[in-house]
Motif scaffolding. Structure first.
Motif, PDB file in Angstrom:
ATOM      1  N   LYS A 145     -33.899  31.981  -7.815  1.00  0.00           N
ATOM      2  CA  LYS A 145     -34.144  32.602  -9.126  1.00  0.00           C
ATOM      3  C   LYS A 145     -33.168  33.759  -9.366  1.00  0.00           C
ATOM      4  O   LYS A 145     -32.835  34.486  -8.428  1.00  0.00           O
ATOM      5  N   PRO A 146     -32.701  33.945 -10.594  1.00  0.00           N
ATOM      6  CA  PRO A 146     -31.924  35.157 -10.881  1.00  0.00           C
ATOM      7  C   PRO A 146     -32.726  36.401 -10.484  1.00  0.00           C
ATOM      8  O   PRO A 146     -33.899  36.515 -10.854  1.00  0.00           O
TER       9      PRO A 146
ATOM     10  N   ILE B  98     -25.804  29.312 -13.202  1.00  0.00           N
ATOM     11  CA  ILE B  98     -26.446  30.014 -14.318  1.00  0.00           C
ATOM     12  C   ILE B  98     -27.106  31.306 -13.827  1.00  0.00           C
ATOM     13  O   ILE B  98     -27.002  32.357 -14.473  1.00  0.00           O
ATOM     14  N   ALA B  99     -27.767  31.246 -12.658  1.00  0.00           N
ATOM     15  CA  ALA B  99     -28.401  32.451 -12.098  1.00  0.00           C
ATOM     16  C   ALA B  99     -27.366  33.537 -11.850  1.00  0.00           C
ATOM     17  O   ALA B  99     -27.623  34.731 -12.093  1.00  0.00           O
ATOM     18  N   ASP B 100     -26.185  33.145 -11.382  1.00  0.00           N
ATOM     19  CA  ASP B 100     -25.116  34.125 -11.148  1.00  0.00           C
ATOM     20  C   ASP B 100     -24.692  34.795 -12.453  1.00  0.00           C
ATOM     21  O   ASP B 100     -24.470  36.012 -12.489  1.00  0.00           O
ATOM     22  N   LEU B 101     -24.587  34.016 -13.523  1.00  0.00           N
ATOM     23  CA  LEU B 101     -24.223  34.592 -14.825  1.00  0.00           C
ATOM     24  C   LEU B 101     -25.286  35.571 -15.308  1.00  0.00           C
ATOM     25  O   LEU B 101     -24.970  36.631 -15.853  1.00  0.00           O
ATOM     26  N   VAL B 102     -26.555  35.218 -15.106  1.00  0.00           N
ATOM     27  CA  VAL B 102     -27.643  36.110 -15.505  1.00  0.00           C
ATOM     28  C   VAL B 102     -27.546  37.425 -14.727  1.00  0.00           C
ATOM     29  O   VAL B 102     -27.630  38.527 -15.304  1.00  0.00           O
ATOM     30  N   ASP B 103     -27.337  37.317 -13.414  1.00  0.00           N
ATOM     31  CA  ASP B 103     -27.307  38.522 -12.578  1.00  0.00           C
ATOM     32  C   ASP B 103     -26.054  39.364 -12.799  1.00  0.00           C
ATOM     33  O   ASP B 103     -26.051  40.557 -12.503  1.00  0.00           O
TER      34      ASP B 103
ATOM     35  N   GLY C 196     -25.031  39.919 -15.755  1.00  0.00           N
ATOM     36  CA  GLY C 196     -25.223  40.473 -17.091  1.00  0.00           C
ATOM     37  C   GLY C 196     -24.491  39.714 -18.180  1.00  0.00           C
ATOM     38  O   GLY C 196     -24.364  40.201 -19.308  1.00  0.00           O
ATOM     39  N   LYS C 197     -24.013  38.504 -17.878  1.00  0.00           N
ATOM     40  CA  LYS C 197     -23.245  37.719 -18.847  1.00  0.00           C
ATOM     41  C   LYS C 197     -24.108  36.740 -19.632  1.00  0.00           C
ATOM     42  O   LYS C 197     -23.634  36.096 -20.557  1.00  0.00           O
ATOM     43  N   LEU C 198     -25.366  36.615 -19.229  1.00  0.00           N
ATOM     44  CA  LEU C 198     -26.262  35.670 -19.889  1.00  0.00           C
ATOM     45  C   LEU C 198     -27.624  36.322 -20.027  1.00  0.00           C
ATOM     46  O   LEU C 198     -28.276  36.630 -19.029  1.00  0.00           O
ATOM     47  N   LYS C 199     -28.027  36.558 -21.275  1.00  0.00           N
ATOM     48  CA  LYS C 199     -29.339  37.140 -21.533  1.00  0.00           C
ATOM     49  C   LYS C 199     -30.339  36.028 -21.789  1.00  0.00           C
ATOM     50  O   LYS C 199     -30.023  35.043 -22.458  1.00  0.00           O
TER      51      LYS C 199
ATOM     52  N   GLY D  88     -29.791  21.466  -9.568  1.00  0.00           N
ATOM     53  CA  GLY D  88     -29.962  22.743  -8.894  1.00  0.00           C
ATOM     54  C   GLY D  88     -28.649  23.493  -8.759  1.00  0.00           C
ATOM     55  O   GLY D  88     -28.608  24.727  -8.825  1.00  0.00           O
ATOM     56  N   GLN D  89     -27.551  22.746  -8.607  1.00  0.00           N
ATOM     57  CA  GLN D  89     -26.228  23.370  -8.470  1.00  0.00           C
ATOM     58  C   GLN D  89     -25.855  24.145  -9.729  1.00  0.00           C
ATOM     59  O   GLN D  89     -25.377  25.285  -9.656  1.00  0.00           O
TER      60      GLN D  89
END
Length: 329
Positions: free
Chosen positions: A129-130, A286-291, A293-296, A280-281
């Motif tokens: 999870k992010p 996507i989780a990395d982008l969220v963490d 700050g690039k994806l809200k 899952g890959q």
């Protein structure tokens, strides 16, 4: 058998068929995780299945509803390699009946639904999870964000510097598409109503207010040759508008109009419709982008699990901005 609370229906029909009741707790297989659900994202496909509008998909009553989950791993199968008990994970948990490379004989829809206290998830479907968002927010990501990721990058082949038009940029999938494209260095225009203008602009898109004039004319004023990729999240007569907005060598990708290729071909253009795949890959990316700050995460409306039926009533009004999710302590 160990039991759990779950949201399910024994027969197809309207919302009155749904109930919260007791079901056996799933038992993980050798390559599965057992996840204690802390958040379950609701999606329109959930009530479309309940209404039996998608009879061609493999499904078996009773159906525990829901495909999006975030929670804590409480048990792992003997062959699981990448997760341990205590990990916080999220997943798009649709049966992979269309993905022969992974599991052509998976259980039909309804067996491993996510609107339940415990959910069995195949290891390959899960991702960490992010860390920067809540379980509720994380559970609103998988289906909507995977759909947008695959639509614009895999089916649209959108490249840095190209132009993207998102039809319904304020919705769950549309708002993720805007951000994913902006992060790749693309020029993004999104349609929405005036009340969602500031929200869509905050994601990095130029806004076309579809209530204030001809969408095609407004789009051509921004992209004179049209958009390289049009992402159609609406369908209906909006698909034709999308076709009129796409450039001669571009493509319209639709998740809401499954004969878009015919509509596009009539205008000498290319159209693609698709169903999102489990990955899952991609959820890890996507989780990395969220963490970073690039994806809200789109606006999340939370309901405790015991108010699940009320949550579906809200979802089925079609007046929701962002995501509706269930929470479970």
């Amino acid at each position: 058998k160990i039991i759990m609370q779950a949201l399910f229906y024994d027969e197809y029909g309207d919302i009155s068929k749904m109930k919260i009741g007791v079901k056996p707790r799933p038992v993980p297989g050798p390559k599965d995780l057992l996840v204690h659900m802390r958040g379950a994202g609701l999606n329109p496909v959930d009530y479309k299945l309940r209404n039996h509008w998608i009879p061609d998909w493999p499904q078996a009553l009773p159906i525990i509803t829901g495909w999006d989950v975030a929670g804590v791993v409480v048990e792992i199968g003997s062959e699981v390699q990448n997760f341990k008990v205590g990990d916080e994970v999220y997943a798009y948990n649709r049966p992979a009946f269309d993905d022969a490379a992974h599991a052509p004989t998976e259980s039909p829809i309804g067996v491993d639904g996510c609107c339940a206290e415990y959910v069995r998830v195949a290891e390959w479907k899960a991702a960490q999870k992010p860390k920067s968002v809540s379980f509720a927010e994380a559970s609103g990501i998988p289906l909507a964000c995977l759909t947008s990721y695959q639509a614009i990058f895999e089916h649209g082949n959108l490249q840095p510097g190209q132009n993207l038009l998102v039809l319904n940029a304020s919705g769950g999938t549309g708002s993720f598409a805007v951000q994913l494209a902006v992060n790749r260095g693309c020029n993004v225009v999104g349609t929405c109503s005036s009340r969602n203008k500031e929200f869509v602009e905050s994601l990095g898109a130029t806004v076309i207010d579809y209530t204030s004039g001809n969408v095609v004319e407004q789009l051509k004023a921004i992209f004179p040759n049209g958009a390289d990729v049009v992402y159609d999240c609406i369908g209906g007569d909006q698909t034709q508008i999308g076709v009129d907005c796409v450039s001669e060598n571009g493509v319209i990708v639709s998740i809401a109009h499954f004969t878009v290729h015919e509509v596009a071909a009539a205008a000498g253009k290319r159209g693609v419709a698709f169903l999102v795949k489990v990955s899952g890959q991609q959820l890890t990316e996507i989780a990395d982008l969220v963490d970073q700050g690039k994806l809200k995460v789109a606006r999340v409306t939370e309901f405790p699990f015991q108010r699940a039926i009320e949550a579906f009533e809200i979802l089925e009004t079609h007046r929701v901005t962002g995501k509706v999710v269930l929470t479970n302590a």
